[in-house]
Scaffold this active site. Structure first.
Site, PDB file in Angstrom:
ATOM      1  N   TRP A  10       0.472  -1.464   0.139  1.00 56.27           N
ATOM      2  CA  TRP A  10      -0.396   0.029  -0.102  1.00 56.27           C
ATOM      3  C   TRP A  10       0.571   1.128  -0.154  1.00 56.27           C
ATOM      4  O   TRP A  10       0.018   2.355  -0.124  1.00 56.27           O
ATOM      5  CB  TRP A  10      -1.188  -0.039   1.548  1.00 56.27           C
ATOM      6  N   LYS A  11       2.033   1.137   0.743  1.00 58.36           N
ATOM      7  CA  LYS A  11       2.835   2.260   0.131  1.00 58.36           C
ATOM      8  C   LYS A  11       2.150   3.344   1.526  1.00 58.36           C
ATOM      9  O   LYS A  11       2.121   3.224   2.338  1.00 58.36           O
ATOM     10  CB  LYS A  11       3.718   2.659  -1.255  1.00 58.36           C
ATOM     11  N   HIS A  95      13.071  -2.231  -0.201  1.00 53.19           N
ATOM     12  CA  HIS A  95      12.226  -1.875  -0.968  1.00 53.19           C
ATOM     13  C   HIS A  95      13.039  -0.239  -1.793  1.00 53.19           C
ATOM     14  O   HIS A  95      13.862   0.060  -0.848  1.00 53.19           O
ATOM     15  CB  HIS A  95      11.177  -1.034  -0.297  1.00 53.19           C
ATOM     16  N   GLU A  97      12.017   2.004  -3.172  1.00 53.82           N
ATOM     17  CA  GLU A  97      12.158   3.103  -2.400  1.00 53.82           C
ATOM     18  C   GLU A  97      12.736   3.503  -1.367  1.00 53.82           C
ATOM     19  O   GLU A  97      13.612   4.800  -0.813  1.00 53.82           O
ATOM     20  CB  GLU A  97      10.550   3.772  -2.664  1.00 53.82           C
ATOM     21  N   GLY A 233       2.139  -2.612  -6.179  1.00 50.64           N
ATOM     22  CA  GLY A 233       1.388  -1.294  -5.839  1.00 50.64           C
ATOM     23  C   GLY A 233       0.270  -0.804  -6.155  1.00 50.64           C
ATOM     24  O   GLY A 233      -0.647  -0.819  -5.524  1.00 50.64           O
ATOM     25  N   GLY A 234       0.442   0.339  -6.857  1.00 51.28           N
ATOM     26  CA  GLY A 234      -0.413   1.578  -7.487  1.00 51.28           C
ATOM     27  C   GLY A 234      -2.288   0.070  -7.173  1.00 51.28           C
ATOM     28  O   GLY A 234      -3.286   0.521  -6.807  1.00 51.28           O
TER      29      GLY A 234
HETATM   30  P1  13P Z   1       3.414  -0.224  -8.381  1.00 54.32           P
HETATM   31  O1  13P Z   1       2.963  -1.432  -8.481  1.00 54.32           O
HETATM   32  O2  13P Z   1       2.979   0.492  -7.960  1.00 54.32           O
HETATM   33  O3  13P Z   1       4.307  -0.250  -9.809  1.00 54.32           O
HETATM   34  O4  13P Z   1       4.564  -0.345  -7.070  1.00 54.32           O
HETATM   35  C1  13P Z   1       5.217  -2.001  -7.469  1.00 54.32           C
HETATM   36  C2  13P Z   1       6.297  -1.496  -6.104  1.00 54.32           C
HETATM   37  O5  13P Z   1       6.214  -1.112  -5.911  1.00 54.32           O
HETATM   38  C3  13P Z   1       4.824  -2.973  -5.255  1.00 54.32           C
HETATM   39  O6  13P Z   1       6.035  -2.872  -4.143  1.00 54.32           O
END
Ligand code: 13P
Length: 251
Positions: A10-11, A95, A97, A233-234
């Site tokens: 979910w970030k 991750h 990020e 992610g999204g």
């Molecule tokens: P997205 O699916 O939004 O590209 O993100 C991938 C991600 O970083 C999952 O950890």
């Protein structure tokens, strides 16, 4: 046969009402799935909420980061045992990020991985190259360095207790998914690299693909020989999309 796994990251998204609506949307759609596992990785403050809503269901939950230390004067950090207190089974480690925005190097990532294992958590350990590195032909070198830092500390057997996620940085949040062949090529490389330490671990290692996975492309990615599911992610923030991806993994 390796089991498929779909993990939602979910970030830094969500809120109490949103999370509840999302999970209530996901649960009926994944309830009957027998051949794939589903996980959501929520922000720390919502782990209690997620635990309350998912306990007794088929969906597991986890966190997105942890401290490499077991306890102590580390303001703002969260330990592995704290995650266990909230029923987490999984935790995302390394991750891109975290690596790019918070300066986590491979040695730190390896220590976090080890802290997760020590507490009985399953790390979802991310590796992947930037666009610049890919264009310079350095993908395998980068991924090997990231993998080796962890196996150097915990050995192949330790790695085998985790899930590896290949997430090319250029495909994250960009809508630019790696093609199934591009992803498969790196997944096969990762499995081969692990096999150099242990053929048994390599054969059983779950390796997820992450980077712009959607309901519309999940099936073709998951059909590849070395892709054992996805880190999403999204699309994990939309119940119908996430359910479609979980269903694709269960086929
Ligand atoms: P997205 O699916 O939004 O590209 O993100 C991938 C991600 O970083 C999952 O950890």
């Amino acid at each position: 046969m390796r089991r498929k796994l779909v993990a939602g990251n979910w970030k830094m998204h969500g809120g109490l009402a949103q999370n509840q609506a999302l999970l209530e949307g996901i649960l009926p759609g994944v309830k009957g799935l027998r051949t794939a596992d589903c996980v959501v990785c929520a922000p720390f403050p919502y782990l209690a909420q997620v635990q309350a809503l998912l306990k007794g269901t088929t969906v597991a939950w986890g966190a997105q980061n942890l401290s490499q230390h077991p306890s102590g004067a580390f303001t703002g950090e969260v330990s592995a045992s704290m995650l266990r207190d909230f029923g987490c089974r999984y935790v995302i480690v390394g991750h891109s990020e975290r690596r790019q925005l918070y300066g986590e190097d491979s040695a730190t990532v390896a220590r976090k991985f080890n802290a997760a294992l020590d507490a009985g958590l399953t790390p979802i350990f991310c590796v992947g190259e930037t666009l610049e590195q890919r264009e310079a032909g350095a993908t395998e070198k980068v991924v090997a360095e990231q993998l080796d830092a962890v196996t150097g500390l915990v050995g192949a057997a330790g790695l085998g207790r985790a899930v590896v996620a290949y997430e090319p940085v250029w495909a994250i949040g960009t809508g630019k998914t790696a093609t199934p062949d591009q992803a498969q090529e790196v997944h096969a490389f990762i499995r081969k690299r692990i096999a150099e330490s242990s053929a048994d671990v390599a054969a059983g290692q779950q390796i997820l693909y992450g980077g712009s996975v959607k309901g519309s492309n999940a099936k073709e990615l998951f059909a590849m020989a070395d892709i054992d599911g996805g880190l999403i992610g999204g699309a994990s923030l939309k119940a119908d999309e996430f359910v479609t991806i979980c269903q694709a993994a269960a086929q």
